[in-house]
Motif scaffolding. Structure first.
Motif, PDB file in Angstrom:
ATOM      1  N   THR A   3       0.830  -1.249  -0.033  1.00 51.41           N
ATOM      2  CA  THR A   3      -0.035  -0.146   0.052  1.00 51.41           C
ATOM      3  C   THR A   3       0.851   1.225   0.148  1.00 51.41           C
ATOM      4  OG1 THR A   3      -0.116   0.131   2.470  1.00 51.41           O
ATOM      5  CG2 THR A   3      -1.815  -1.261   1.285  1.00 51.41           C
ATOM      6  N   ARG A   4       0.270   2.418  -0.139  1.00 53.33           N
ATOM      7  CA  ARG A   4       1.030   3.832  -0.117  1.00 53.33           C
ATOM      8  C   ARG A   4       1.675   3.908   1.150  1.00 53.33           C
ATOM      9  NH1 ARG A   4      -2.009   9.409   0.578  1.00 53.33           N
ATOM     10  NH2 ARG A   4      -2.002   8.387   2.409  1.00 53.33           N
ATOM     11  N   ASP A   5       1.017   3.747   2.372  1.00 54.20           N
ATOM     12  CA  ASP A   5       1.550   3.768   3.541  1.00 54.20           C
ATOM     13  C   ASP A   5       2.829   2.844   3.752  1.00 54.20           C
ATOM     14  OD1 ASP A   5      -0.082   5.811   4.061  1.00 54.20           O
ATOM     15  OD2 ASP A   5      -1.435   4.817   5.160  1.00 54.20           O
ATOM     16  N   GLN A   6       2.582   1.527   3.325  1.00 55.20           N
ATOM     17  CA  GLN A   6       3.688   0.468   3.424  1.00 55.20           C
ATOM     18  C   GLN A   6       4.935   0.771   2.573  1.00 55.20           C
ATOM     19  OE1 GLN A   6       1.398  -3.026   2.451  1.00 55.20           O
ATOM     20  NE2 GLN A   6       0.673  -3.582   4.776  1.00 55.20           N
ATOM     21  N   SER A   7       4.603   1.555   1.517  1.00 51.70           N
ATOM     22  CA  SER A   7       5.753   1.705   0.689  1.00 51.70           C
ATOM     23  C   SER A   7       6.581   2.849   1.245  1.00 51.70           C
ATOM     24  CB  SER A   7       5.081   2.354  -0.717  1.00 51.70           C
ATOM     25  OG  SER A   7       4.368   1.021  -1.489  1.00 51.70           O
ATOM     26  N   HIS A   8       5.858   3.649   1.803  1.00 48.73           N
ATOM     27  CA  HIS A   8       6.693   4.742   2.404  1.00 48.73           C
ATOM     28  C   HIS A   8       7.410   4.388   3.851  1.00 48.73           C
ATOM     29  CE1 HIS A   8       5.959   8.270  -0.206  1.00 48.73           C
ATOM     30  NE2 HIS A   8       4.410   7.949  -0.225  1.00 48.73           N
ATOM     31  N   ALA A   9       6.811   3.509   4.372  1.00 46.27           N
ATOM     32  CA  ALA A   9       7.476   2.668   5.454  1.00 46.27           C
ATOM     33  C   ALA A   9       8.578   1.923   5.243  1.00 46.27           C
ATOM     34  CB  ALA A   9       6.334   1.924   6.348  1.00 46.27           C
ATOM     35  N   ILE A  10       8.577   1.412   4.234  1.00 42.12           N
ATOM     36  CA  ILE A  10       9.793   0.473   3.716  1.00 42.12           C
ATOM     37  C   ILE A  10      10.935   1.309   3.425  1.00 42.12           C
ATOM     38  CG2 ILE A  10      10.505  -0.750   1.864  1.00 42.12           C
ATOM     39  CD1 ILE A  10       7.892  -2.094   1.659  1.00 42.12           C
ATOM     40  N   LEU A  11      10.541   2.681   2.573  1.00 44.02           N
ATOM     41  CA  LEU A  11      11.682   3.656   2.463  1.00 44.02           C
ATOM     42  C   LEU A  11      12.132   4.296   3.715  1.00 44.02           C
ATOM     43  CD1 LEU A  11      10.047   5.093  -0.977  1.00 44.02           C
ATOM     44  CD2 LEU A  11      11.880   3.430  -0.548  1.00 44.02           C
ATOM     45  N   ASP A  12      11.262   4.539   4.700  1.00 41.47           N
ATOM     46  CA  ASP A  12      11.656   4.940   5.705  1.00 41.47           C
ATOM     47  C   ASP A  12      12.538   4.116   6.763  1.00 41.47           C
ATOM     48  OD1 ASP A  12      10.218   7.384   5.309  1.00 41.47           O
ATOM     49  OD2 ASP A  12       8.540   6.534   6.735  1.00 41.47           O
ATOM     50  N   LEU A  13      12.194   2.778   6.532  1.00 41.78           N
ATOM     51  CA  LEU A  13      13.175   1.894   7.127  1.00 41.78           C
ATOM     52  C   LEU A  13      14.520   1.612   6.468  1.00 41.78           C
ATOM     53  CD1 LEU A  13      12.409  -1.491   8.837  1.00 41.78           C
ATOM     54  CD2 LEU A  13      13.732  -1.547   6.846  1.00 41.78           C
ATOM     55  N   MET A  14      14.625   1.781   5.139  1.00 44.21           N
ATOM     56  CA  MET A  14      15.980   1.541   4.397  1.00 44.21           C
ATOM     57  C   MET A  14      16.792   2.728   4.857  1.00 44.21           C
ATOM     58  SD  MET A  14      14.898  -0.151   0.926  1.00 44.21           S
ATOM     59  CE  MET A  14      16.443  -0.144   0.192  1.00 44.21           C
ATOM     60  N   GLU A  15      16.194   4.026   4.722  1.00 43.36           N
ATOM     61  CA  GLU A  15      16.743   5.149   5.128  1.00 43.36           C
ATOM     62  C   GLU A  15      17.412   5.072   6.590  1.00 43.36           C
ATOM     63  OE1 GLU A  15      16.016  10.038   5.152  1.00 43.36           O
ATOM     64  OE2 GLU A  15      14.332   8.938   5.539  1.00 43.36           O
ATOM     65  N   ALA A  16      16.480   4.534   7.640  1.00 38.71           N
ATOM     66  CA  ALA A  16      16.983   4.307   8.951  1.00 38.71           C
ATOM     67  C   ALA A  16      18.058   3.218   9.378  1.00 38.71           C
ATOM     68  CB  ALA A  16      15.811   4.111   9.900  1.00 38.71           C
ATOM     69  N   LYS A  17      17.951   2.309   8.163  1.00 42.27           N
ATOM     70  CA  LYS A  17      18.882   1.392   8.541  1.00 42.27           C
ATOM     71  C   LYS A  17      19.805   1.096   7.272  1.00 42.27           C
ATOM     72  CE  LYS A  17      17.302   0.307  12.532  1.00 42.27           C
ATOM     73  NZ  LYS A  17      18.273   0.515  13.527  1.00 42.27           N
ATOM     74  N   TRP A  18      20.314   2.476   6.960  1.00 43.46           N
ATOM     75  CA  TRP A  18      20.937   2.532   5.816  1.00 43.46           C
ATOM     76  C   TRP A  18      22.504   1.716   5.861  1.00 43.46           C
ATOM     77  CZ3 TRP A  18      19.753   4.146   1.110  1.00 43.46           C
ATOM     78  CH2 TRP A  18      20.769   4.395   0.156  1.00 43.46           C
ATOM     79  N   ALA A  19      23.042   2.096   7.066  1.00 44.16           N
ATOM     80  CA  ALA A  19      24.363   1.554   7.343  1.00 44.16           C
ATOM     81  C   ALA A  19      24.377  -0.072   7.238  1.00 44.16           C
ATOM     82  CB  ALA A  19      24.971   1.893   8.687  1.00 44.16           C
ATOM     83  N   ASP A  20      23.070  -0.664   7.540  1.00 41.65           N
ATOM     84  CA  ASP A  20      23.180  -2.231   7.446  1.00 41.65           C
ATOM     85  C   ASP A  20      22.594  -2.636   6.249  1.00 41.65           C
ATOM     86  OD1 ASP A  20      23.443  -2.140  10.272  1.00 41.65           O
ATOM     87  OD2 ASP A  20      21.499  -2.200  10.685  1.00 41.65           O
ATOM     88  N   LEU A  21      22.002  -1.952   5.481  1.00 48.90           N
ATOM     89  CA  LEU A  21      21.420  -2.465   4.324  1.00 48.90           C
ATOM     90  C   LEU A  21      22.182  -2.207   3.129  1.00 48.90           C
ATOM     91  CD1 LEU A  21      17.561  -1.804   4.603  1.00 48.90           C
ATOM     92  CD2 LEU A  21      18.811  -4.007   5.187  1.00 48.90           C
ATOM     93  N   VAL A  22      22.939  -1.007   3.177  1.00 52.52           N
ATOM     94  CA  VAL A  22      23.707  -0.455   1.899  1.00 52.52           C
ATOM     95  C   VAL A  22      25.096  -0.414   2.419  1.00 52.52           C
ATOM     96  CG1 VAL A  22      24.178   1.522   0.285  1.00 52.52           C
ATOM     97  CG2 VAL A  22      21.929   0.947   1.455  1.00 52.52           C
ATOM     98  N   ALA A  23      25.380   0.182   3.291  1.00 55.87           N
ATOM     99  CA  ALA A  23      26.900   0.175   3.887  1.00 55.87           C
ATOM    100  C   ALA A  23      27.883   0.823   2.762  1.00 55.87           C
ATOM    101  CB  ALA A  23      27.176  -1.085   4.328  1.00 55.87           C
ATOM    102  N   ASP A  24      28.850   0.071   2.651  1.00 57.08           N
ATOM    103  CA  ASP A  24      30.136   0.638   1.814  1.00 57.08           C
ATOM    104  C   ASP A  24      29.932   0.042   0.259  1.00 57.08           C
ATOM    105  OD1 ASP A  24      31.217   2.400   3.706  1.00 57.08           O
ATOM    106  OD2 ASP A  24      32.467   0.365   4.483  1.00 57.08           O
ATOM    107  N   MET A  25      29.287  -1.107   0.050  1.00 57.31           N
ATOM    108  CA  MET A  25      29.055  -1.806  -0.890  1.00 57.31           C
ATOM    109  C   MET A  25      27.763  -2.315  -1.076  1.00 57.31           C
ATOM    110  SD  MET A  25      29.889  -2.893  -3.937  1.00 57.31           S
ATOM    111  CE  MET A  25      31.633  -2.865  -3.791  1.00 57.31           C
ATOM    112  N   PRO A  26      26.967  -1.550  -1.852  1.00 58.06           N
ATOM    113  CA  PRO A  26      25.221  -1.699  -1.858  1.00 58.06           C
ATOM    114  C   PRO A  26      25.154  -2.807  -2.790  1.00 58.06           C
ATOM    115  CG  PRO A  26      25.988   0.281  -3.429  1.00 58.06           C
ATOM    116  CD  PRO A  26      27.130  -0.028  -2.592  1.00 58.06           C
ATOM    117  N   LEU A  27      24.024  -3.650  -2.592  1.00 58.94           N
ATOM    118  CA  LEU A  27      22.897  -3.540  -1.462  1.00 58.94           C
ATOM    119  C   LEU A  27      22.678  -4.976  -1.116  1.00 58.94           C
ATOM    120  CD1 LEU A  27      20.362  -2.045  -0.377  1.00 58.94           C
ATOM    121  CD2 LEU A  27      19.273  -2.688  -2.338  1.00 58.94           C
TER     122      LEU A  27
END
Length: 557
Positions: free
Chosen positions: A479-503
């Motif tokens: 859903t729209r809210d879920q889509s934004h929540a997923i992106l919010d989580l990826m932003e908050a956990k950027w160091a874990d999910l992307v780090a130095d070599m994405p993704l």
């Protein structure tokens, strides 16, 4: 048409909320980002800004200008070392010409900067590391003093980005495979230093998708059309393993162009396509996702090229129906999700994803949407279309309701009662609260959420799988809210999910005894490598697109 809108057109076009019917443009521009995305800089865009700042070398390739360069011609930054492709009795495969380069960066760099006419390229002088950084900084200061800094620096940045794009296109063309003189796909990996190629020298259905999207956006439709039609011919081949044959709709995982002697004439040869449906694959896994990706690419080809005659062909219509009948066949399962074995998708090794993995469900949903748009309205398709529509409704509800996890849902699971026998049970899948992993409680941000990796009776796989979550944003499964929540989580956990070599393909990695039991002590899937939370830069294009879709939905809904 803007770049972002063109990407939206290519990847689906089935959801009327997100996509209109205009054909993709071969000359992509940035009018859509400048018209919409910048309006929300102070509010929503800033929250996703880091999604486009993965590294200095990728800064201008991702985000708003991510696919902008795909409309440009090849100017070349190096000489092309084309693969030595197999010859064919039909005609000799032609190599790409005109891709030569200047020696060194100096002359080419200055000349290109003078010729380019730039208007809206980000000021990013650190995109590349130059051999003489001090000289570049001195030139930058001198340009600043005479008031010409902005245009010149933009030209420099644009020239370096073009060089990166040209090198990427040269590498992609080096991987092209020809059949009877025509391009038919790209090999999975082209590493001249590796002697153990295994099956990486074959054309994989799933691996060709990002290449196919790039070719479509560049206006090179022939290779995608050839790929679609030739893989369709392989669908009808006899597929057996130990005297057992799978469903007729199964598409191959990969194929290879082989040269064989002509019958009765040892002096002459011909080219043949040798498909692998899993009977030769490591672990003998069936490629469930191949048919789903094929339907998605077929829809993208029609939307981008405007050539709808391909999807209207009788053999293509039959191929779509065979895939749908295989996926929609009645079985023992009570859920609308597809039940598959381990290793049946991008994660094609044992990783504990057997059951109803999110990646397969997201691709399944996309394929159903695309097939609904392409199926010819005839009497023979009425029952199939009815079953397709019913499945779409049930599948979307199931994923949105039962796969979603955030802090609120996590607290609900902690209070679940077990062993409920009733039609109105709250804990429908008999999930035991004790199976919530300790890492999840600490890792879940206050704002954000995601779709879990798998759901079965008494089992929830709480790992974050990147492709399934991103693709759920792209196709509207979330859903729209879920889509934004997923992106919010990826932003908050950027160091874990992307780090130095994405993704990261998933998070977290299986370690210790859990790794031994679930993977069978797979030495290739050791913790934080390959499918076990390894880094896959190929997922970046989907992250960029998923972020654009999230912003698009936020504005127009």
């Amino acid at each position: 048409m803007g770049t972002s809108e063109a990407v939206l057109q290519v990847l689906s076009g089935a959801n009327p909320l997100l996509f209109n019917s205009a054909k993709c443009s071969g000359n992509l521009d940035a009018t859509f980002p400048s018209r919409f995305l910048y309006k929300y800089t102070k509010k929503r865009v800033s929250r996703y800004k880091r999604l486009f700042n993965c590294s200095s070398t990728l800064q201008s390739d991702l985000g708003l200008n991510w696919l902008k360069g795909l409309g440009y011609g090849l100017s070349g930054c190096r000489e092309v070392n084309r693969l030595q492709l197999l010859s064919c009795k039909c005609q000799q495969a032609e190599s790409v010409s005109g891709l030569t380069a200047e020696d060194g960066n100096g002359t080419w760099f200055v000349d290109s900067a003078k010729k380019l006419n730039l208007k809206s390229v980000a000021n990013t002088p650190n995109i590349l590391e130059f051999q003489d950084v001090q000289q570049f900084e001195q030139e930058k200061k001198s340009f600043t003093s005479n008031g010409a800094a902005g245009t010149t620096i933009d030209s420099v940045s644009k020239a370096t980005v073009d060089c990166l794009e040209d090198e990427a296109w040269n590498l992609l063309r080096d991987s092209m495979v020809y059949y009877c003189g025509s391009p038919i796909g790209t090999i999975a990996a082209n590493d001249p230093t590796s002697s153990n190629v295994l099956n990486y020298d074959q054309v994989f259905i799933r691996d060709f998708i990002p290449s196919g999207i790039a070719f479509l956006l560049k206006g090179e439709y022939d290779i995608v059309r050839n790929f679609i039609l030739h893989t369709l011919q392989l669908q009808s081949w006899e597929k057996t393993m130990d005297c057992h044959s799978p469903g007729q709709g199964l598409m191959p995982a990969s194929f290879k162009v082989r040269t064989v002697p002509l019958d009765g004439d040892d002096s002459a040869t011909e080219e043949v396509l040798d498909p692998d449906f899993g009977e030769a694959a490591i672990g003998r896994v069936a490629p469930v996702d191949s048919g789903l990706w094929w339907i998605i690419l077929l829809r993208a080809y029609g939307k981008c090229s405007g050539d709808l005659l391909v999807q209207e062909r009788i053999d293509v219509q039959t191929g779509i129906k065979m895939i749908l009948k295989l996926c929609l066949a009645d079985g023992f399962d009570m859920f609308p999700t597809l039940l598959v074995t381990d290793g049946s998708c991008m994660i094609d090794r044992r990783m504990g994803i057997h059951g109803h993995p999110l990646e397969i469900q997201a691709l399944f949903y996309s394929a159903l949407l695309c097939a609904r748009e392409m199926l010819a309205p005839e009497d023979g398709s009425a029952d199939l279309i009815r079953a397709l529509n019913n499945r779409l409704v049930a599948l979307s509800f199931h994923i949105r309701e039962y796969y979603w996890i955030d802090l609120r849902k996590l607290n609900e699971i902690y209070r679940y009662k077990t062993e409920e026998y009733s039609y109105d049970a709250v804990n429908k899948f008999n999930i035991y609260p004790d199976q919530i992993p300790p890492w999840l409680v600490e890792w879940m941000p206050n704002k954000g959420g995601y779709l879990i990796g798998n759901l079965q009776p008494a089992h929830m796989d709480f790992r974050f799988f990147s492709l399934g979550n991103i693709w759920s944003i792209v196709n509207g499964l979330a859903t729209r809210d879920q889509s934004h929540a997923i992106l919010d989580l990826m932003e908050a956990k950027w160091a874990d999910l992307v780090a130095d070599m994405p993704l990261k393909i998933c998070y977290p990695a299986l370690e210790g005894q859990e790794w031994q039991i679930i993977t069978g002590s797979d030495p290739k899937n050791t913790p934080w490598s390959y499918h076990n939370a390894g880094s896959w830069p190929t997922l970046l294009w989907q992250v960029s697109h998923g972020s654009i879709v999230g912003l698009y939905v936020f504005h127009f809904s």
